[in-house]
Scaffold this motif. Structure first.
Motif, mmCIF file in Angstrom:
data_model
loop_
_atom_site.group_PDB
_atom_site.id
_atom_site.type_symbol
_atom_site.label_atom_id
_atom_site.label_comp_id
_atom_site.label_asym_id
_atom_site.label_seq_id
_atom_site.Cartn_x
_atom_site.Cartn_y
_atom_site.Cartn_z
ATOM 1 N N SER A 90 32.589 52.765 40.542
ATOM 2 C CA SER A 90 32.291 51.519 40.317
ATOM 3 C C SER A 90 31.809 53.168 38.960
ATOM 4 C CB SER A 90 31.970 51.000 40.828
ATOM 5 O OG SER A 90 32.194 50.131 42.158
ATOM 6 N N SER A 91 32.801 52.481 37.883
ATOM 7 C CA SER A 91 31.991 53.065 36.169
ATOM 8 C C SER A 91 30.992 51.664 35.930
ATOM 9 C CB SER A 91 32.504 53.473 35.660
ATOM 10 O OG SER A 91 31.853 54.911 34.565
ATOM 11 N N SER A 92 31.936 51.798 34.669
ATOM 12 C CA SER A 92 30.742 50.662 33.469
ATOM 13 C C SER A 92 31.211 51.154 32.350
ATOM 14 C CB SER A 92 28.827 50.633 33.708
ATOM 15 O OG SER A 92 28.241 49.939 32.766
ATOM 16 N N CYS A 93 30.960 49.818 31.820
ATOM 17 C CA CYS A 93 31.040 50.050 29.738
ATOM 18 C C CYS A 93 29.747 50.281 29.708
ATOM 19 C CB CYS A 93 31.391 48.358 29.557
ATOM 20 S SG CYS A 93 30.000 47.333 29.774
ATOM 21 N N THR A 94 28.895 50.692 29.924
ATOM 22 C CA THR A 94 27.812 51.302 29.425
ATOM 23 C C THR A 94 28.126 52.689 28.884
ATOM 24 O OG1 THR A 94 24.794 51.181 30.061
ATOM 25 C CG2 THR A 94 26.687 51.965 31.635
ATOM 26 N N VAL A 95 29.048 53.455 30.064
ATOM 27 C CA VAL A 95 29.145 54.471 29.973
ATOM 28 C C VAL A 95 29.919 54.593 27.791
ATOM 29 C CG1 VAL A 95 30.413 55.774 31.634
ATOM 30 C CG2 VAL A 95 31.991 54.380 30.034
#
Ligand code: NAD
Ligand code: UD1
Length: 339
Positions: free
Chosen positions: A123-128
């Motif tokens: 689970s990653s995020s567009c926040t990267v």
């Protein structure tokens, strides 16, 4: 096929378990740090096959070793477990680095000891991406310095997974970079259940309409967007859950070790004022709001270019924004027993 779902009692994890249970045998590992045990019963009441629960703190190596010993036949892992409050991560960075990074390391240590194929979704995020250079955001957008320790843990975990996949011939992995998940299962038996005051827009709106919170404050109306409020890409959580199934199937088909990233969003940007209008028209409920100051760290606009996921994962979002908002309200009403 048995799939381990870490953080499976949380918001996105619980919705993904329901979809997974149509085809897979599901084991959840969660320490309940940000979820309630009642979710298990609710989840099993709508699951297609019974989901098994193990109360495990993934920071604890021994507990993780026990989990893998007990469920040696796991061939898929979906790793949701993490702390996710951006503001809290600024106040307690060590807690976030310890929890989010050590949990992944402990799992990968177990994965490394196995001699059979494992399919891993993170689970990653567009926040990267931070402040985007170009909209819509493709996976080619550079990863920029994180705004918060939370965002940094996502970047570090993506790197750890990539390095590990290069060395372990049995490991196939994908990081899914989620945009803004919203809404709830159509049964309204599970949904977003933030502990304390919601920091995110949709749970704040539903709680404020339910009378549990004060009127909504819009964090700034002087952004460089058509109506001055921030633009985000809101995706129904069931569509997001489905993306995990498709990503797992994509990995199952892979013959060789791999590590890839995919954006998971609708591709459509919606402003805060547009959300308010869409909520009011889909639920018939009025939202009281005032305009407040900007929130630190917010970017003007982000929305996904989701073509890579559409093409490679054969995935596509099915729900409209209105359906997602209506489902969020139905969940709030059901949970609080509002007529
Ligand atoms: P959530 O807090 O509802 O669920 C996370 C679950 O993980 C909780 O049930 C919590 O108890 C569990 N957990 C945390 N640390 C643990 C540990 N050490 N051991 C065992 N269990 C642990 O969060 P969510 O919204 O469902 O998010 C799931 C994942 O998706 C997280 O990794 C989050 O960072 C990521 N993500 C979420 C969003 C969002 O807007 N919700 C957006 C982008 C990425
Ligand atoms: C949040 C997280 C981000 C995460 C993303 C997806 C923060 C600072 N960032 O961002 O790391 O990747 O969710 O889950 O928490 N808003 C209001 N009033 C409110 C709440 C929100 O006006 O009470 C506005 C915000 O300013 C923003 C929009 O609504 O413009 C959406 O906010 P939110 O739901 O918190 O999501 P993100 O800002 O995208």
């Amino acid at each position: 096929m048995k799939v381990l779902v870490t953080g499976g009692l949380g918001y996105i994890g619980s919705h993904t378990c329901v979809e997974l249970s149509k085809k897979y045998s599901v084991v959840i590992a969660d320490n309940l740090i940000n979820s309630k045990i009642e979710v298990l019963e609710r989840l099993n009441s709508i699951a297609h096959s019974k989901v098994i629960f193990e109360k495990i703190d993934l920071r604890n190596k021994k507990e993780v070793a026990f989990l893998f010993e007990k469920h040696g036949d796991i061939s898929g892992i979906i790793h949701f477990a993490a702390l996710k409050a951006v503001g809290e991560s600024v106040e307690k960075p060590l807690l976030y680095y310890e929890n989010n990074i050590n949990s992944l390391l402990n799992i990968l240590e177990q994965v490394q000891q196995r001699n059979s194929k494992i399919n891993f979704i993170f689970s990653s995020s567009c926040t990267v991406y931070g402040q985007p250079i170009k909209l819509p955001i493709t996976e080619e957008e550079p990863v920029k310095k994180a705004f918060s320790p939370y965002g940094e843990t996502k970047q570090i975990c993506e790197n750890i997974l990539s390095a590990s996949s290069k060395l372990n011939k049995y490991l196939r992995s994908i990081s899914l970079r989620y945009f803004n998940p919203i809404g709830a299962h159509e049964s309204a038996m599970i949904g977003e259940l933030p502990l304390g005051k919601p920091q995110n827009l949709i749970p704040y709106i539903t709680q404020s309409v339910a009378g549990v919170r004060e009127k909504l404050t819009i964090f700034g109306d002087d952004y460089d967007t058509p109506d001055g409020t921030c633009i985000r890409d809101y995706i129904h959580v069931t569509d997001l859950a489905d993306a995990h199934i498709k990503a797992l199937e994509y990995l199952i088909e892979k013959e060789f070790s791999t590590n890839e990233v995919f954006n998971i969003g609708t591709g459509k940007g919606t402003s805060v004022l547009e959300i308010i209008n869409a909520f009011e028209s889909s639920t018939g409920k009025k939202i009281s709001y005032k305009i407040g100051k900007r929130r630190k760290g917010d970017v003007d606009a982000t929305y996904a270019d989701n073509k890579k996921a559409l093409k490679s994962l054969s995935w596509s979002p099915k729900y409209s924004l209105e359906q997602a908002l209506e489902s969020a309200w139905n969940w709030e009403k059901n949970y609080r027993k509002i007529k």
